[in-house]
Design a protein around this motif. Structure first.
Motif, PDB file in Angstrom:
ATOM      1  N   GLY A   1      -0.784 -18.161   8.148  1.00 63.94           N
ATOM      2  CA  GLY A   1      -2.074 -17.668   8.592  1.00 63.94           C
ATOM      3  C   GLY A   1      -2.805 -16.993   7.443  1.00 63.94           C
ATOM      4  N   PRO A   2      -3.970 -16.418   7.728  1.00 65.28           N
ATOM      5  CA  PRO A   2      -4.715 -15.713   6.685  1.00 65.28           C
ATOM      6  C   PRO A   2      -3.903 -14.534   6.133  1.00 65.28           C
ATOM      7  CG  PRO A   2      -6.082 -16.080   8.628  1.00 65.28           C
ATOM      8  CD  PRO A   2      -4.686 -16.427   9.014  1.00 65.28           C
ATOM      9  N   SER A   3      -3.912 -14.393   4.813  1.00 65.71           N
ATOM     10  CA  SER A   3      -3.179 -13.297   4.187  1.00 65.71           C
ATOM     11  C   SER A   3      -3.924 -11.976   4.376  1.00 65.71           C
ATOM     12  CB  SER A   3      -2.971 -13.587   2.703  1.00 65.71           C
ATOM     13  OG  SER A   3      -4.213 -13.781   2.058  1.00 65.71           O
ATOM     14  N   LEU A   4      -3.215 -10.889   4.112  1.00 67.29           N
ATOM     15  CA  LEU A   4      -3.769  -9.552   4.313  1.00 67.29           C
ATOM     16  C   LEU A   4      -3.556  -8.725   3.053  1.00 67.29           C
ATOM     17  CD1 LEU A   4      -3.376  -7.233   7.380  1.00 67.29           C
ATOM     18  CD2 LEU A   4      -2.482  -6.457   5.175  1.00 67.29           C
ATOM     19  N   LEU A   5      -4.617  -8.093   2.578  1.00 68.93           N
ATOM     20  CA  LEU A   5      -4.548  -7.204   1.420  1.00 68.93           C
ATOM     21  C   LEU A   5      -4.505  -5.769   1.911  1.00 68.93           C
ATOM     22  CD1 LEU A   5      -4.821  -6.734  -1.714  1.00 68.93           C
ATOM     23  CD2 LEU A   5      -7.284  -6.587  -1.309  1.00 68.93           C
ATOM     24  N   ILE A   6      -3.555  -5.007   1.402  1.00 71.04           N
ATOM     25  CA  ILE A   6      -3.399  -3.614   1.816  1.00 71.04           C
ATOM     26  C   ILE A   6      -4.074  -2.694   0.801  1.00 71.04           C
ATOM     27  CG2 ILE A   6      -1.743  -1.757   2.234  1.00 71.04           C
ATOM     28  CD1 ILE A   6       0.256  -3.955   3.054  1.00 71.04           C
ATOM     29  N   ARG A   7      -4.956  -1.849   1.306  1.00 68.62           N
ATOM     30  CA  ARG A   7      -5.536  -0.777   0.496  1.00 68.62           C
ATOM     31  C   ARG A   7      -5.009   0.524   1.079  1.00 68.62           C
ATOM     32  NH1 ARG A   7     -10.426  -4.172   1.074  1.00 68.62           N
ATOM     33  NH2 ARG A   7     -10.821  -5.214  -0.934  1.00 68.62           N
ATOM     34  N   SER A   8      -3.910   0.982   0.512  1.00 69.43           N
ATOM     35  CA  SER A   8      -3.204   2.134   1.067  1.00 69.43           C
ATOM     36  C   SER A   8      -3.994   3.427   0.844  1.00 69.43           C
ATOM     37  CB  SER A   8      -1.827   2.263   0.418  1.00 69.43           C
ATOM     38  OG  SER A   8      -1.088   3.314   0.999  1.00 69.43           O
ATOM     39  N   ASP A   9      -3.719   4.405   1.684  1.00 69.25           N
ATOM     40  CA  ASP A   9      -4.321   5.741   1.559  1.00 69.25           C
ATOM     41  C   ASP A   9      -4.144   6.248   0.129  1.00 69.25           C
ATOM     42  OD1 ASP A   9      -4.939   8.446   1.611  1.00 69.25           O
ATOM     43  OD2 ASP A   9      -3.944   8.817   3.515  1.00 69.25           O
ATOM     44  N   PRO A  10      -5.232   6.494  -0.597  1.00 72.30           N
ATOM     45  CA  PRO A  10      -5.100   6.923  -1.993  1.00 72.30           C
ATOM     46  C   PRO A  10      -4.445   8.283  -2.166  1.00 72.30           C
ATOM     47  CG  PRO A  10      -7.390   7.065  -1.268  1.00 72.30           C
ATOM     48  CD  PRO A  10      -6.633   6.358  -0.188  1.00 72.30           C
ATOM     49  N   ASP A  11      -4.369   9.062  -1.095  1.00 70.72           N
ATOM     50  CA  ASP A  11      -3.711  10.366  -1.186  1.00 70.72           C
ATOM     51  C   ASP A  11      -2.195  10.274  -1.036  1.00 70.72           C
ATOM     52  OD1 ASP A  11      -6.116  11.696  -1.573  1.00 70.72           O
ATOM     53  OD2 ASP A  11      -6.457  11.963   0.578  1.00 70.72           O
ATOM     54  N   GLU A  12      -1.692   9.087  -0.673  1.00 69.23           N
ATOM     55  CA  GLU A  12      -0.249   8.878  -0.570  1.00 69.23           C
ATOM     56  C   GLU A  12       0.272   8.249  -1.871  1.00 69.23           C
ATOM     57  OE1 GLU A  12       1.969   9.560   2.100  1.00 69.23           O
ATOM     58  OE2 GLU A  12       0.259  10.793   2.675  1.00 69.23           O
ATOM     59  N   PRO A  13       1.509   8.562  -2.271  1.00 72.92           N
ATOM     60  CA  PRO A  13       2.026   8.042  -3.552  1.00 72.92           C
ATOM     61  C   PRO A  13       2.242   6.530  -3.558  1.00 72.92           C
ATOM     62  CG  PRO A  13       3.748   9.201  -2.340  1.00 72.92           C
ATOM     63  CD  PRO A  13       2.460   9.477  -1.627  1.00 72.92           C
ATOM     64  N   PHE A  14       2.395   5.940  -2.365  1.00 73.26           N
ATOM     65  CA  PHE A  14       2.526   4.489  -2.211  1.00 73.26           C
ATOM     66  C   PHE A  14       2.264   4.185  -0.740  1.00 73.26           C
ATOM     67  CE2 PHE A  14       6.688   6.401  -1.730  1.00 73.26           C
ATOM     68  CZ  PHE A  14       7.256   5.763  -0.643  1.00 73.26           C
ATOM     69  N   PHE A  15       2.576   2.983  -0.293  1.00 76.00           N
ATOM     70  CA  PHE A  15       2.341   2.607   1.104  1.00 76.00           C
ATOM     71  C   PHE A  15       3.446   3.209   1.965  1.00 76.00           C
ATOM     72  CE2 PHE A  15       1.662  -1.088   4.267  1.00 76.00           C
ATOM     73  CZ  PHE A  15       0.654  -0.387   4.924  1.00 76.00           C
ATOM     74  N   THR A  16       3.360   4.507   2.184  1.00 69.08           N
ATOM     75  CA  THR A  16       4.391   5.271   2.865  1.00 69.08           C
ATOM     76  C   THR A  16       4.337   5.070   4.372  1.00 69.08           C
ATOM     77  OG1 THR A  16       2.920   7.160   3.099  1.00 69.08           O
ATOM     78  CG2 THR A  16       4.251   7.071   1.081  1.00 69.08           C
ATOM     79  N   GLU A  17       5.304   5.657   5.057  1.00 66.13           N
ATOM     80  CA  GLU A  17       5.297   5.627   6.523  1.00 66.13           C
ATOM     81  C   GLU A  17       4.021   6.263   7.066  1.00 66.13           C
ATOM     82  OE1 GLU A  17       8.080   7.066  10.309  1.00 66.13           O
ATOM     83  OE2 GLU A  17       8.420   7.897   8.305  1.00 66.13           O
ATOM     84  N   THR A  18       3.605   7.361   6.437  1.00 70.12           N
ATOM     85  CA  THR A  18       2.364   8.024   6.852  1.00 70.12           C
ATOM     86  C   THR A  18       1.171   7.114   6.651  1.00 70.12           C
ATOM     87  OG1 THR A  18       3.252  10.217   6.364  1.00 70.12           O
ATOM     88  CG2 THR A  18       0.849   9.993   6.425  1.00 70.12           C
ATOM     89  N   ALA A  19       1.101   6.470   5.483  1.00 70.25           N
ATOM     90  CA  ALA A  19      -0.012   5.560   5.199  1.00 70.25           C
ATOM     91  C   ALA A  19      -0.028   4.390   6.169  1.00 70.25           C
ATOM     92  CB  ALA A  19       0.074   5.061   3.759  1.00 70.25           C
ATOM     93  N   LYS A  20       1.146   3.950   6.600  1.00 65.41           N
ATOM     94  CA  LYS A  20       1.231   2.788   7.496  1.00 65.41           C
ATOM     95  C   LYS A  20       0.801   3.110   8.910  1.00 65.41           C
ATOM     96  CE  LYS A  20       4.857   0.278   5.025  1.00 65.41           C
ATOM     97  NZ  LYS A  20       6.234  -0.255   5.038  1.00 65.41           N
ATOM     98  N   TYR A  21       1.217   4.271   9.420  1.00 65.03           N
ATOM     99  CA  TYR A  21       1.090   4.507  10.852  1.00 65.03           C
ATOM    100  C   TYR A  21       0.187   5.668  11.246  1.00 65.03           C
ATOM    101  CZ  TYR A  21       5.168   1.453  10.831  1.00 65.03           C
ATOM    102  OH  TYR A  21       6.029   0.392  10.629  1.00 65.03           O
ATOM    103  N   GLU A  22      -0.156   6.534  10.283  1.00 66.43           N
ATOM    104  CA  GLU A  22      -0.891   7.737  10.666  1.00 66.43           C
ATOM    105  C   GLU A  22      -2.226   7.908   9.958  1.00 66.43           C
ATOM    106  OE1 GLU A  22       1.646  11.154  10.255  1.00 66.43           O
ATOM    107  OE2 GLU A  22       3.401  10.074  11.028  1.00 66.43           O
TER     108      GLU A  22
END
Length: 343
Positions: free
Chosen positions: A222-243
């Motif tokens: 299917g169509p791919s997805l680009l992640i632009r994670s929360d810039p205040d998080e050090p990486f794509f953390t659990e917080t960035a993913k769900y909160e």
């Protein structure tokens, strides 16, 4: 069809699995299926509309046409429940035992994918007894840090549980130093892991590719997805993913057509090499030298807002239709594959 949806589980991803299961149940109901909820609570107790306990759960599952193991993490997504269902002879959505086990094990995923010519990031496995020893002895920790640096993993690196997901227990270390390494090992082990993977950071965006197997056996991206994670998080953390409200997803990913096609070829190659079935979300990091496989999720998050359903929605596949495809593929696969024979 009468469909059992197994959700919850004993892993650190229990809450994510409950949300996925609730989404799947609602979608199946809207698609016209009879849904049977099967909840595995945090203590491992199986709960069904007919009562609690494993024997009651077995009777419930045997009365269903298909089961959906909407489970994340160990004791659910790692082949254990898939094997249980296969012993019972109950068709199930998703990958069989070996593929489920390999994909939940980050080191095994790297080994299999790498042998198939799919680029992976440099990394070193720290086996359970050495990881534990390094959290208890300064001498062991210093030696482990020195060995990792000598192997080329000076930093930045990620320290992560070998088994697990949702970025739970993952630490990013800008520089690999003994004290910080020790704290990261403790975090990884506390997440329910045993062995730990120390992996070189690949600097670049994360792009996810959804792979879906149709009832006739066709495998499609299917169509791919680009992640632009929360810039205040050090990486794509659990917080960035769900909160975090600051994390953004772009679907389809704004990539050159050649790169998109390349990612799809790699995703299908990984799906095949690992022996996946039904569905998978194949995650890549696109570095300066090209895409690198990050991980393969055999049952990714499955609420209507989760990445996998969101990608297929961009292709015009509504959520109820998507879960309907999953159970129909599982049912067709069981007809095409004799009992006791695994594709």
């Amino acid at each position: 069809m009468r469909v059992a949806v197994i959700h919850g589980g004993t892993s650190s991803e229990h809450d994510v699995s409950v949300a996925s299961g609730e989404g799947v149940m609602d979608g199946l109901s809207r698609a016209g299926h009879e849904v049977v909820p099967v909840l595995v609570d945090r203590a491992g107790e199986w709960r069904t509309p007919a009562g609690a306990g494993r024997l009651v759960a077995v009777d419930t599952l045997l009365g269903c046409d298909v089961a959906v193991p909407a489970l994340h993490g160990v004791f659910g997504e790692d082949g254990t429940v898939q094997g249980f269902l296969e012993v019972l002879g109950v068709p199930h959505v998703g990958s069989p035992v070996a593929a489920s086990a390999a994909c939940l094990d980050k080191q095994l995923t790297k080994l299999v994918a790498g042998s198939a010519g799919i680029p992976v990031a440099p990394g070193q496995l720290v086996v359970a007894h050495r990881a534990l020893a390094a959290t208890r002895s300064a001498v062991e920790l210093d030696q482990l840090a020195a060995d990792l640096v000598a192997s080329g993993l000076a930093g930045p690196v990620f320290v992560k549980p070998v088994h697990g997901g949702s970025s739970i227990g993952v630490t990013r270390l800008p520089v690999l130093a003994p004290r910080e390494l020790g704290a990261a090992l403790v975090t990884a082990l506390a997440a329910g892991g045993d062995s730990v993977l120390v992996e070189a950071e690949v600097s670049g965006p994360e792009v996810d590719v959804p792979v879906l197997e149709l009832p006739d056996g066709e495998v499609r991206c299917g169509p791919s997805l680009l992640i632009r994670s929360d810039p205040d998080e050090p990486f794509f953390t659990e917080t960035a993913k769900y909160e975090s409200a600051a994390t953004r997803f772009a679907v389809p990913a704004p990539l050159a057509p050649e790169l998109t096609a390349h990612l799809e070829r790699l995703a299908v190659a990984a799906y095949g090499a690992l022996g996946c079935r039904g569905l998978a979300r194949v995650d890549f990091l696109v570095g300066v030298d090209g895409p690198v496989l990050n991980e393969v999720n055999t049952f990714p998050g499955f609420t209507p807002a989760s990445q996998f359903p969101r990608m297929w929605a961009a292709a015009g596949v509504a959520y109820p239709d998507l879960v309907d495809l999953l159970v129909r593929t599982a049912a067709e696969s069981s007809v095409a594959t004799p009992a006791g024979v695994h594709r």
